[in-house]
Design a protein around this motif. Sequence first.
Motif, PDB file in Angstrom:
ATOM      1  N   LEU A  22       0.985  -1.249   0.133  1.00  0.00           N
ATOM      2  CA  LEU A  22      -0.231   0.317  -0.391  1.00  0.00           C
ATOM      3  C   LEU A  22       0.715   0.864  -0.176  1.00  0.00           C
ATOM      4  O   LEU A  22       0.942   2.543  -0.574  1.00  0.00           O
ATOM      5  N   ASP A  23       1.988   1.284   1.090  1.00  0.00           N
ATOM      6  CA  ASP A  23       2.785   2.343   0.672  1.00  0.00           C
ATOM      7  C   ASP A  23       3.688   2.499  -0.608  1.00  0.00           C
ATOM      8  O   ASP A  23       4.535   2.933  -0.366  1.00  0.00           O
ATOM      9  N   GLY A  24       3.947   1.577  -1.465  1.00  0.00           N
ATOM     10  CA  GLY A  24       4.682   2.027  -2.553  1.00  0.00           C
ATOM     11  C   GLY A  24       6.135   1.423  -1.439  1.00  0.00           C
ATOM     12  O   GLY A  24       7.334   2.396  -2.179  1.00  0.00           O
ATOM     13  N   ASP A  25       6.259   0.665  -1.007  1.00  0.00           N
ATOM     14  CA  ASP A  25       7.737   0.833  -0.051  1.00  0.00           C
ATOM     15  C   ASP A  25       9.075  -0.076  -0.385  1.00  0.00           C
ATOM     16  O   ASP A  25       8.481  -1.174   0.047  1.00  0.00           O
ATOM     17  N   THR A  26       9.402   0.096  -1.688  1.00  0.00           N
ATOM     18  CA  THR A  26       9.793  -1.224  -1.542  1.00  0.00           C
ATOM     19  C   THR A  26      11.604  -1.520  -0.892  1.00  0.00           C
ATOM     20  O   THR A  26      11.857  -3.208  -1.458  1.00  0.00           O
ATOM     21  N   ALA A  27      11.998  -0.377  -0.040  1.00  0.00           N
ATOM     22  CA  ALA A  27      12.584  -1.014   0.877  1.00  0.00           C
ATOM     23  C   ALA A  27      12.503  -2.200   1.621  1.00  0.00           C
ATOM     24  O   ALA A  27      13.297  -2.879   2.129  1.00  0.00           O
ATOM     25  N   ALA A  28      10.966  -2.205   2.188  1.00  0.00           N
ATOM     26  CA  ALA A  28      10.956  -3.396   3.254  1.00  0.00           C
ATOM     27  C   ALA A  28      10.314  -4.372   2.214  1.00  0.00           C
ATOM     28  O   ALA A  28      10.153  -5.539   2.836  1.00  0.00           O
ATOM     29  N   MET A  29       9.735  -3.943   0.477  1.00  0.00           N
ATOM     30  CA  MET A  29       9.291  -5.368   0.366  1.00  0.00           C
ATOM     31  C   MET A  29      10.833  -6.331  -0.307  1.00  0.00           C
ATOM     32  O   MET A  29      10.754  -7.465  -0.122  1.00  0.00           O
ATOM     33  N   ASP A  30      11.614  -5.383  -0.106  1.00  0.00           N
ATOM     34  CA  ASP A  30      13.041  -6.398  -0.338  1.00  0.00           C
ATOM     35  C   ASP A  30      13.228  -7.277   0.482  1.00  0.00           C
ATOM     36  O   ASP A  30      13.838  -8.087   0.178  1.00  0.00           O
ATOM     37  N   ALA A  31      13.234  -6.685   1.275  1.00  0.00           N
ATOM     38  CA  ALA A  31      13.846  -6.964   2.766  1.00  0.00           C
ATOM     39  C   ALA A  31      12.550  -8.252   2.341  1.00  0.00           C
ATOM     40  O   ALA A  31      12.476  -9.941   3.518  1.00  0.00           O
ATOM     41  N   LEU A  32      10.896  -8.526   2.608  1.00  0.00           N
ATOM     42  CA  LEU A  32      10.467  -9.184   2.579  1.00  0.00           C
ATOM     43  C   LEU A  32       9.745 -10.529   1.389  1.00  0.00           C
ATOM     44  O   LEU A  32      10.105 -12.115   1.469  1.00  0.00           O
ATOM     45  N   LEU A  33      10.505 -10.279   0.608  1.00  0.00           N
ATOM     46  CA  LEU A  33      11.613 -11.450  -0.523  1.00  0.00           C
ATOM     47  C   LEU A  33      12.817 -11.844  -0.865  1.00  0.00           C
ATOM     48  O   LEU A  33      13.630 -11.226  -0.485  1.00  0.00           O
ATOM     49  N   ALA A  34      12.684 -12.990  -1.284  1.00  0.00           N
ATOM     50  CA  ALA A  34      13.502 -13.919  -1.720  1.00  0.00           C
ATOM     51  C   ALA A  34      13.897 -13.466  -3.185  1.00  0.00           C
ATOM     52  O   ALA A  34      13.365 -13.393  -4.094  1.00  0.00           O
ATOM     53  N   PRO A  35      15.376 -13.642  -2.705  1.00  0.00           N
ATOM     54  CA  PRO A  35      15.480 -13.452  -3.929  1.00  0.00           C
ATOM     55  C   PRO A  35      15.511 -13.607  -5.349  1.00  0.00           C
ATOM     56  O   PRO A  35      15.732 -13.642  -6.686  1.00  0.00           O
ATOM     57  N   ASP A  36      15.280 -15.196  -5.334  1.00  0.00           N
ATOM     58  CA  ASP A  36      14.472 -15.408  -6.315  1.00  0.00           C
ATOM     59  C   ASP A  36      13.052 -15.637  -6.277  1.00  0.00           C
ATOM     60  O   ASP A  36      12.596 -17.133  -6.473  1.00  0.00           O
ATOM     61  N   LEU A  37      12.575 -15.261  -6.154  1.00  0.00           N
ATOM     62  CA  LEU A  37      10.603 -15.335  -5.909  1.00  0.00           C
ATOM     63  C   LEU A  37      10.510 -14.643  -7.214  1.00  0.00           C
ATOM     64  O   LEU A  37      10.892 -14.297  -8.307  1.00  0.00           O
ATOM     65  N   LEU A  38       8.855 -15.594  -7.365  1.00  0.00           N
ATOM     66  CA  LEU A  38       8.336 -16.026  -8.741  1.00  0.00           C
ATOM     67  C   LEU A  38       7.419 -15.379  -8.566  1.00  0.00           C
ATOM     68  O   LEU A  38       5.952 -15.789  -7.353  1.00  0.00           O
ATOM     69  N   TYR A  39       6.978 -13.936  -8.626  1.00  0.00           N
ATOM     70  CA  TYR A  39       5.537 -13.318  -8.329  1.00  0.00           C
ATOM     71  C   TYR A  39       4.375 -13.620  -9.543  1.00  0.00           C
ATOM     72  O   TYR A  39       4.833 -12.631 -10.699  1.00  0.00           O
ATOM     73  N   THR A  40       3.812 -13.802  -9.336  1.00  0.00           N
ATOM     74  CA  THR A  40       2.490 -13.578 -10.634  1.00  0.00           C
ATOM     75  C   THR A  40       1.317 -12.628 -10.415  1.00  0.00           C
ATOM     76  O   THR A  40       1.543 -13.362  -8.761  1.00  0.00           O
ATOM     77  N   HIS A  41       1.068 -12.008 -11.185  1.00  0.00           N
ATOM     78  CA  HIS A  41      -0.163 -10.965 -11.296  1.00  0.00           C
ATOM     79  C   HIS A  41      -1.365 -12.275 -11.859  1.00  0.00           C
ATOM     80  O   HIS A  41      -1.247 -12.949 -12.539  1.00  0.00           O
ATOM     81  N   SER A  42      -2.289 -10.979 -11.269  1.00  0.00           N
ATOM     82  CA  SER A  42      -4.015 -11.866 -11.648  1.00  0.00           C
ATOM     83  C   SER A  42      -4.052 -11.930 -13.268  1.00  0.00           C
ATOM     84  O   SER A  42      -4.772 -12.530 -13.516  1.00  0.00           O
ATOM     85  N   ASN A  43      -2.850 -10.923 -13.927  1.00  0.00           N
ATOM     86  CA  ASN A  43      -3.263 -10.923 -14.893  1.00  0.00           C
ATOM     87  C   ASN A  43      -2.281 -11.721 -15.874  1.00  0.00           C
ATOM     88  O   ASN A  43      -2.046 -12.316 -17.469  1.00  0.00           O
ATOM     89  N   ALA A  44      -2.015 -13.052 -15.288  1.00  0.00           N
ATOM     90  CA  ALA A  44      -0.572 -14.520 -15.221  1.00  0.00           C
ATOM     91  C   ALA A  44       0.468 -13.827 -16.137  1.00  0.00           C
ATOM     92  O   ALA A  44       1.089 -14.611 -16.649  1.00  0.00           O
ATOM     93  N   GLN A  45       1.110 -12.613 -15.618  1.00  0.00           N
ATOM     94  CA  GLN A  45       2.279 -12.692 -16.396  1.00  0.00           C
ATOM     95  C   GLN A  45       3.119 -12.593 -14.812  1.00  0.00           C
ATOM     96  O   GLN A  45       2.754 -12.066 -13.799  1.00  0.00           O
ATOM     97  N   SER A  46       4.578 -12.439 -15.183  1.00  0.00           N
ATOM     98  CA  SER A  46       4.540 -13.443 -13.980  1.00  0.00           C
ATOM     99  C   SER A  46       6.397 -12.316 -13.468  1.00  0.00           C
ATOM    100  O   SER A  46       6.742 -12.138 -14.735  1.00  0.00           O
ATOM    101  N   ASP A  47       6.614 -12.037 -12.641  1.00  0.00           N
ATOM    102  CA  ASP A  47       7.878 -10.938 -11.955  1.00  0.00           C
ATOM    103  C   ASP A  47       9.445 -11.347 -11.234  1.00  0.00           C
ATOM    104  O   ASP A  47       8.185 -12.279 -10.288  1.00  0.00           O
ATOM    105  N   SER A  48      10.350 -11.273 -11.396  1.00  0.00           N
ATOM    106  CA  SER A  48      11.352 -11.794 -10.756  1.00  0.00           C
ATOM    107  C   SER A  48      11.106 -11.191  -9.508  1.00  0.00           C
ATOM    108  O   SER A  48      10.393  -9.757  -9.640  1.00  0.00           O
ATOM    109  N   LYS A  49      11.451 -11.010  -8.572  1.00  0.00           N
ATOM    110  CA  LYS A  49      12.079  -9.918  -7.365  1.00  0.00           C
ATOM    111  C   LYS A  49      12.867  -8.359  -7.819  1.00  0.00           C
ATOM    112  O   LYS A  49      11.515  -7.505  -7.660  1.00  0.00           O
ATOM    113  N   ALA A  50      13.381  -8.588  -8.634  1.00  0.00           N
ATOM    114  CA  ALA A  50      13.698  -7.307  -9.536  1.00  0.00           C
ATOM    115  C   ALA A  50      12.539  -6.459  -9.818  1.00  0.00           C
ATOM    116  O   ALA A  50      12.067  -5.361 -10.562  1.00  0.00           O
TER     117      ALA A  50
END
Length: 126
Positions: A22-50
């Motif tokens: 909600l805050d768009g806080d990338t520093a906080a998210m960076d600490a929570l996310l694994a380096p090898d994150l796989l983040y899939t969106h509801s439109n079926a596109q996937s992102d790495s952590k970066a």
Amino acid sequence: MSDETTIADIRRLEAARRQAMLDGDTAAMDALLAPDLLYTHSNAQSDSKAQYLEKLGSGFVRYLSIAMHDQAIRPLGDAAALVTGRMAAEIEMDGARRSLNNLFAVLWQKRGSTWQLILYQPTPIP
């Protein structure tokens, strides 16, 4: 580590993740996310952590509201936890406002003494 401790830890981390989104806080998210994150969106596109952090930090994705419902946290041994539930959210993606109503699965993995989110997978509810 007891299941109760794992559940409390993951509940706290999920709340921190929601707030960082909600805050768009990338520093906080960076600490929570694994380096090898796989983040899939509801439109079926996937992102790495970066890629995810770039979208969040640039404002390409903005979370306007997030509500979690029916959240269940299932410890998987001492080093993993599965979170499932339903997420209702209002977002802006690439300047277009969207309403999301998804079931989701989140996988947290404990690496050393730190929990990190390694997988996010939504399923839109028709």
